[in-house]
Enzyme design. Structure first.
Site, short mmCIF file in Angstrom:
data_model
loop_
_atom_site.label_atom_id
_atom_site.label_comp_id
_atom_site.label_asym_id
_atom_site.label_seq_id
_atom_site.Cartn_x
_atom_site.Cartn_y
_atom_site.Cartn_z
N TYR A 18 -38.85 36.37 7.73
CA TYR A 18 -39.90 36.27 6.72
C TYR A 18 -40.30 37.66 6.24
CZ TYR A 18 -44.17 34.66 4.43
OH TYR A 18 -45.16 34.39 3.50
N HIS A 22 -39.78 39.40 2.45
CA HIS A 22 -40.93 39.90 1.68
C HIS A 22 -40.88 41.41 1.51
CE1 HIS A 22 -42.40 35.84 2.03
NE2 HIS A 22 -43.28 36.14 1.08
N TYR A 41 -52.69 40.50 -3.26
CA TYR A 41 -52.08 39.39 -2.53
C TYR A 41 -51.55 39.92 -1.20
CZ TYR A 41 -49.16 35.12 -2.09
OH TYR A 41 -48.59 33.94 -1.69
N TRP A 76 -37.39 31.27 -5.78
CA TRP A 76 -38.02 31.90 -4.61
C TRP A 76 -38.30 30.84 -3.56
CZ3 TRP A 76 -38.38 36.39 -2.41
CH2 TRP A 76 -39.31 36.58 -1.38
N TRP A 77 -38.85 29.72 -3.95
CA TRP A 77 -39.12 28.65 -2.99
C TRP A 77 -37.83 28.19 -2.32
CZ3 TRP A 77 -42.73 25.10 -6.36
CH2 TRP A 77 -43.99 25.70 -6.45
#
Length: 104
Positions: A18, A22, A41, A76-77
């Site tokens: 993860y 990112h 964010y 992206w998902w």
């Protein structure tokens, strides 16, 4: 400006992946979020539960509601769905959290 917080769910053993994904965030995703009015964010992990806590700020005239239909967001998902709990449409399961305190 609006503040929004959600929790999401990382699959066990996927924290390093993860972070890696990112750390290499696609410029198209960053631009899409900024264009939608998103700023500040951040996403945090509770390693004991694999719960992700996301916080963002968005303009009052944000366009976040249009993001799920955008092809870049859908890609992206799709890129992330193997390491997170997702909905049938591929979006991450994201539960909105209620703000209980704010100090400016």
């Amino acid at each position: 400006m609006q503040r929004q917080a959600v929790k999401m769910f990382l699959n066990a053993g996927c924290a390093a992946e993860y972070r890696k994904r990112h750390d290499a965030i696609w410029p198209e995703i960053a631009a899409l979020l900024a264009d939608a009015g998103v700023s500040n964010y951040s996403i945090h992990l509770d390693p004991e539960t694999n719960v992700l806590f996301a916080y963002l700020e968005r303009r009052d005239d944000h366009r976040m509601d249009a993001l799920p239909a955008h092809p870049v967001m859908r890609r992206w998902w799709d890129h992330m769905k193997d390491i997170m709990r997702t909905n049938p449409d591929g979006s991450p399961v994201a539960i909105a959290l209620k703000e209980m305190f704010f100090l400016a």
